[in-house]
Design an enzyme around this catalytic site. Structure first.
Site, PDB file in Angstrom:
ATOM      1  N   ASP A  60     -12.668   0.004   4.634  1.00 16.57           N
ATOM      2  CA  ASP A  60     -12.746  -0.050   6.090  1.00 16.57           C
ATOM      3  C   ASP A  60     -11.378   0.264   6.685  1.00 16.57           C
ATOM      4  O   ASP A  60     -10.366   0.351   5.968  1.00 16.57           O
ATOM      5  CB  ASP A  60     -13.177  -1.447   6.552  1.00 16.57           C
ATOM      6  CG  ASP A  60     -14.636  -1.762   6.245  1.00 16.57           C
ATOM      7  OD1 ASP A  60     -15.417  -0.822   6.028  1.00 16.57           O
ATOM      8  OD2 ASP A  60     -14.979  -2.960   6.200  1.00 16.57           O
TER       9      ASP A  60
ATOM     10  N   TYR B 289     -11.317 -29.992 -12.037  1.00 20.62           N
ATOM     11  CA  TYR B 289     -12.102 -31.213 -12.233  1.00 20.62           C
ATOM     12  C   TYR B 289     -11.721 -31.935 -13.522  1.00 20.62           C
ATOM     13  O   TYR B 289     -11.755 -33.173 -13.578  1.00 20.62           O
ATOM     14  CB  TYR B 289     -13.594 -30.889 -12.227  1.00 20.62           C
ATOM     15  CG  TYR B 289     -14.150 -30.684 -10.835  1.00 20.62           C
ATOM     16  CD1 TYR B 289     -14.094 -31.700  -9.889  1.00 20.62           C
ATOM     17  CD2 TYR B 289     -14.718 -29.473 -10.459  1.00 20.62           C
ATOM     18  CE1 TYR B 289     -14.592 -31.525  -8.612  1.00 20.62           C
ATOM     19  CE2 TYR B 289     -15.226 -29.288  -9.182  1.00 20.62           C
ATOM     20  CZ  TYR B 289     -15.158 -30.315  -8.258  1.00 20.62           C
ATOM     21  OH  TYR B 289     -15.646 -30.148  -6.997  1.00 20.62           O
TER      22      TYR B 289
ATOM     23  N   GLU C 279     -14.681  -0.673  -1.033  1.00 19.55           N
ATOM     24  CA  GLU C 279     -14.600  -2.049  -0.536  1.00 19.55           C
ATOM     25  C   GLU C 279     -15.958  -2.712  -0.393  1.00 19.55           C
ATOM     26  O   GLU C 279     -16.162  -3.834  -0.858  1.00 19.55           O
ATOM     27  CB  GLU C 279     -13.876  -2.075   0.814  1.00 19.55           C
ATOM     28  CG  GLU C 279     -13.825  -3.474   1.423  1.00 19.55           C
ATOM     29  CD  GLU C 279     -13.127  -3.527   2.764  1.00 19.55           C
ATOM     30  OE1 GLU C 279     -13.087  -4.629   3.349  1.00 19.55           O
ATOM     31  OE2 GLU C 279     -12.633  -2.478   3.245  1.00 19.55           O
TER      32      GLU C 279
END
Length: 364
Positions: free
Chosen positions: A249, A99, A197
């Site tokens: 996972d 920005y 995770e």
């Protein structure tokens, strides 16, 4: 807050880069820069650090074209902005820098991806890290829970905290910069580090008292780990010889989470020796775990299948273990979450699964 030697080095490197561009102009040359080609085909194994890094392939940026000239202009503006922050002891998020460029006229960025990539390019050219530029990401770092002590910079100076006694069950929130000048580590009674995770599994192990029971420090990766997370894990392992295991996972995206911790991420391969922990071992869900523990599964989708095939050509997954597990997952067409272990009860992961896996690895 006083400027550090690392920040002064970054300031000098950026100033030297801009001076080089101006020297080319003074000599009547078209300004140009050379930097490593940042792609999978330029990833090579670095035996000195046991990580994957960029190789010798190069690409160049030149002001011969309008787009090239704009990139050079952005480089100068960005270097000046970073130098101002270092001088004034300020910092900025990557989003804020995007920005701020609104006031740079023709040099303004059209998307945050453009500003992020330029920050990474400046890292590869200068050999400094983004954190030394006083640039920080929007995402928070990891949360840590275990009998380990961190001394970190606060508004009132350095403060020591124990990551069990002085924190809630959410753990200690890791700052974006974890270098020794503002962040010290006392390993306490930590025997090993487990990077996890998902928040659900992080909370399960804390509720089950697992860190206290086995002397483990938990690090919640919160998906793809932030750089400060990987740097902290690296420091705990390298400086204090604490073993690291990664528990995720069982899907291609989780395999990449492990790879970023152990081998380094492709987009940050220029600083893999600072971020990667090559000795980290995988205790997450694989095709073999799904079969051996008869876990509930979901069917692979097209993106999963494409990602698994891509990993077979990824140099980080070329060893026999990963080739076999990826091919097996493709053949069975199934994936599973680490929380699928709850099929056997809430204590199964800490009473059975992890003890079996960690004993086989020699951690317990």
């Amino acid at each position: 807050m006083a400027r550090t030697d690392r920040q002064e080095e970054a300031k000098e490197s950026l100033t030297g880069l801009v001076e080089h561009l101006y020297d080319q102009l003074d000599d009547g040359q078209i300004p140009s820069m050379e930097l490593p080609l940042r792609s999978k085909r330029n990833i090579e194994f670095d035996p000195a650090h046991n990580v994957w890094k960029y190789g010798d392939l190069k690409t160049s940026r030149s002001a011969k074209t309008v787009n090239g000239a704009v990139m050079m202009l952005r480089t100068v503006y960005t270097a000046d902005f970073i130098n101002e922050m270092i001088r004034d002891s300020k910092s900025s998020t990557l989003r804020e820098m995007y920005y701020i460029s609104e006031g740079w006229n023709h040099a303004k960025f059209h998307s945050q991806d453009e500003s992020n990539l330029l920050a990474e390019d400046l890292e590869t050219i200068t050999g400094c890290m983004r954190e030394d530029f006083k640039l920080r990401p929007e995402e928070s770092g990891a949360h840590v829970y275990g009998d380990i002590n961190f001394t970190t910079m606060t508004k009132k100076g350095m403060k020591k905290m124990n990551c069990i006694d002085d924190v809630s069950e959410a753990g200690f929130a890791v700052p974006y910069k974890v270098e020794d000048d503002t962040f010290q580590i006392d390993p306490g009674n930590t025997r090993f580090v487990m990077a996890i995770e998902t928040g659900g599994m992080f909370a399960r192990l804390i509720e089950n008292g697992y860190p206290e029971k086995v002397g483990c420090t938990l690090v919640h990766l919160s998906g793809q780990p932030a750089r400060s997370t990987r740097r902290l894990i690296k420091r705990m392992n390298e400086e204090y010889n604490i073993p690291v295991v990664v528990f995720t996972d069982g899907d291609p995206w989780s395999f990449r989470i492990y790879a970023s911790v152990a081998y380094g991420a492709i987009k940050a391969a220029h600083i893999s020796e600072y971020l990667a922990t090559p000795t980290a071992q995988f205790v997450g869900i694989t095709a073999s775990v799904i079969l051996n523990y008869d876990l509930p599964t979901d069917k692979l989708n097209d993106k999963d299948i494409g990602a698994l095939h891509a990993e077979l050509s990824d140099p980080r997954f070329t060893d026999e273990f990963w080739v076999n597990e990826i091919q097996a997952m493709l053949q069975m067409n199934k994936k599973a979450e680490q929380q699928a272990l709850a099929k056997y009860g809430l204590d199964y992961v800490t009473d059975t699964y992890l003890p079996e896996k960690l004993t086989d690895m020699g951690i317990l």
